[in-house]
Design a protein around this motif. Structure first.
Motif, mmCIF file in Angstrom:
data_model
loop_
_atom_site.group_PDB
_atom_site.id
_atom_site.type_symbol
_atom_site.label_atom_id
_atom_site.label_comp_id
_atom_site.label_asym_id
_atom_site.label_seq_id
_atom_site.Cartn_x
_atom_site.Cartn_y
_atom_site.Cartn_z
ATOM 1 N N ARG A 22 0.834 -1.215 0.000
ATOM 2 C CA ARG A 22 0.000 0.000 0.000
ATOM 3 C C ARG A 22 0.860 1.253 0.000
ATOM 4 N N ARG A 23 1.924 1.188 0.767
ATOM 5 C CA ARG A 23 2.835 2.326 0.849
ATOM 6 C C ARG A 23 3.477 2.588 -0.528
ATOM 7 N N ILE A 24 3.835 1.529 -1.227
ATOM 8 C CA ILE A 24 4.428 1.695 -2.560
ATOM 9 C C ILE A 24 3.412 2.341 -3.512
ATOM 10 N N VAL A 25 2.169 1.901 -3.431
ATOM 11 C CA VAL A 25 1.120 2.498 -4.265
ATOM 12 C C VAL A 25 0.968 3.996 -3.932
ATOM 13 N N GLU A 26 1.002 4.314 -2.635
ATOM 14 C CA GLU A 26 0.936 5.735 -2.226
ATOM 15 C C GLU A 26 2.104 6.523 -2.795
ATOM 16 N N MET A 27 3.273 5.913 -2.774
ATOM 17 C CA MET A 27 4.458 6.608 -3.269
ATOM 18 C C MET A 27 4.383 6.839 -4.780
ATOM 19 N N LEU A 31 4.447 10.441 -6.584
ATOM 20 C CA LEU A 31 5.291 10.743 -7.742
ATOM 21 C C LEU A 31 4.484 11.503 -8.800
ATOM 22 N N TYR A 32 3.277 11.065 -8.985
ATOM 23 C CA TYR A 32 2.373 11.704 -9.941
ATOM 24 C C TYR A 32 2.093 13.157 -9.546
ATOM 25 N N ASP A 33 1.825 13.387 -8.246
ATOM 26 C CA ASP A 33 1.554 14.749 -7.760
ATOM 27 C C ASP A 33 2.755 15.665 -7.965
ATOM 28 N N VAL A 34 3.933 15.129 -7.608
ATOM 29 C CA VAL A 34 5.138 15.949 -7.696
ATOM 30 C C VAL A 34 5.479 16.253 -9.158
ATOM 31 N N GLU A 35 5.197 15.300 -10.014
ATOM 32 C CA GLU A 35 5.469 15.490 -11.442
ATOM 33 C C GLU A 35 4.729 16.715 -11.993
ATOM 34 N N GLN A 36 3.528 16.932 -11.481
ATOM 35 C CA GLN A 36 2.720 18.067 -11.947
ATOM 36 C C GLN A 36 3.367 19.414 -11.580
ATOM 37 N N LYS A 37 4.156 19.396 -10.498
ATOM 38 C CA LYS A 37 4.731 20.651 -10.021
ATOM 39 C C LYS A 37 5.998 21.059 -10.766
ATOM 40 N N ASP A 38 6.582 20.101 -11.480
ATOM 41 C CA ASP A 38 7.761 20.386 -12.281
ATOM 42 C C ASP A 38 8.943 20.914 -11.447
ATOM 43 N N ASP A 39 9.182 20.304 -10.300
ATOM 44 C CA ASP A 39 10.300 20.667 -9.443
ATOM 45 C C ASP A 39 11.296 19.501 -9.452
ATOM 46 N N LYS A 40 12.374 19.686 -10.203
ATOM 47 C CA LYS A 40 13.265 18.558 -10.480
ATOM 48 C C LYS A 40 13.927 17.997 -9.217
ATOM 49 N N GLU A 41 14.274 18.871 -8.313
ATOM 50 C CA GLU A 41 14.923 18.425 -7.072
ATOM 51 C C GLU A 41 13.987 17.553 -6.245
ATOM 52 N N GLU A 42 12.756 18.031 -6.099
ATOM 53 C CA GLU A 42 11.783 17.271 -5.316
ATOM 54 C C GLU A 42 11.468 15.940 -6.002
ATOM 55 N N LEU A 43 11.384 16.005 -7.313
ATOM 56 C CA LEU A 43 11.109 14.813 -8.095
ATOM 57 C C LEU A 43 12.202 13.768 -7.875
ATOM 58 N N ARG A 44 13.432 14.230 -7.855
ATOM 59 C CA ARG A 44 14.545 13.317 -7.663
ATOM 60 C C ARG A 44 14.465 12.657 -6.281
ATOM 61 N N VAL A 46 11.773 12.134 -4.480
ATOM 62 C CA VAL A 46 10.665 11.181 -4.460
ATOM 63 C C VAL A 46 11.044 9.879 -5.182
ATOM 64 N N LEU A 47 11.746 10.027 -6.297
ATOM 65 C CA LEU A 47 12.197 8.861 -7.047
ATOM 66 C C LEU A 47 13.144 7.997 -6.217
ATOM 67 N N VAL A 48 14.108 8.656 -5.581
ATOM 68 C CA VAL A 48 15.090 7.930 -4.778
ATOM 69 C C VAL A 48 14.400 7.216 -3.609
ATOM 70 N N ASP A 49 13.485 7.921 -2.948
ATOM 71 C CA ASP A 49 12.731 7.312 -1.837
ATOM 72 C C ASP A 49 11.955 6.082 -2.296
ATOM 73 N N LEU A 50 11.322 6.223 -3.437
ATOM 74 C CA LEU A 50 10.509 5.133 -3.968
ATOM 75 C C LEU A 50 11.368 3.907 -4.273
ATOM 76 N N VAL A 51 12.505 4.154 -4.906
ATOM 77 C CA VAL A 51 13.395 3.045 -5.253
ATOM 78 C C VAL A 51 13.956 2.399 -3.982
ATOM 79 N N ASP A 52 14.359 3.229 -3.015
ATOM 80 C CA ASP A 52 14.910 2.702 -1.760
ATOM 81 C C ASP A 52 13.867 1.878 -1.007
#
Ligand SMILES: [Fe+2]
Ligand SMILES: [Fe+2]
Length: 150
Positions: A22-27, A31-44, A46-52
């Motif tokens: 469930r947590r992975i689905v939330e993450m 990722l989808y929400d952050v993608e809309q904001k177009d903030d590359k640092e935050e996106l990175r 979120v990506l790293v957290d998700l992979v970890d």
């Protein structure tokens, strides 16, 4: 693609595993929400957290399967490894400046949901039976959780 919604057929019946899924689905949704904001640092981040987190989840699952003596645990581990390698490639492309978020999100969604419904569902019976047998050793689950998730 809109937010993913948890579906009951994703449940394995193993509480810890289901919470992690469930947590992975939330993450992925995050990722989808952050993608809309177009903030590359935050996106990175979120990506790293998700992979970890996904990697910790895989390690936890592999321990459960091995502990239970599940006969396909090695094959399952191999599948996890191949997937992690694929995700690492996305991370490299992202670092090289490519916009891979949409593609990664689609891949993650498709792969993870199908993996949960098939390979993860397949070990559930064996692991549940072994966890019941281990229920006298209450410390085991919390030790494993601490090991992989800190
Ligand atoms: Fe899983
Ligand atoms: Fe798995």
């Amino acid at each position: 693609m809109a937010h993913l919604v948890w579906q009951d057929d994703l449940n394995t019946g193993i509480e810890e595993v289901d919470n992690q899924h469930r947590r992975i689905v939330e993450m992925i949704n995050h990722l989808y929400d952050v993608e809309q904001k177009d903030d590359k640092e935050e996106l990175r981040k979120v990506l790293v957290d998700l992979v970890d987190y996904t990697q910790s989840h895989f390690a936890f699952e592999e321990t459960l399967m091995e502990e239970a003596g599940y006969r396909f645990s090695r094959a399952h581990k191999k599948v996890h490894e191949l997937f992690i390698r694929r995700v690492e490639e996305y991370r490299m492309r992202f670092d090289a400046g490519e916009n891979i978020v949409q593609e990664l999100r689609d891949t993650l969604t498709r792969w993870l949901l199908s993996h949960i419904r098939n390979e993860d569902a397949a070990y559930a019976e064996t692991v549940k039976a072994s966890m019941n047998a281990l229920s006298t050793d209450q410390g085991w689950l919390s030790r494993s959780l601490k090991k992989f998730f800190g």
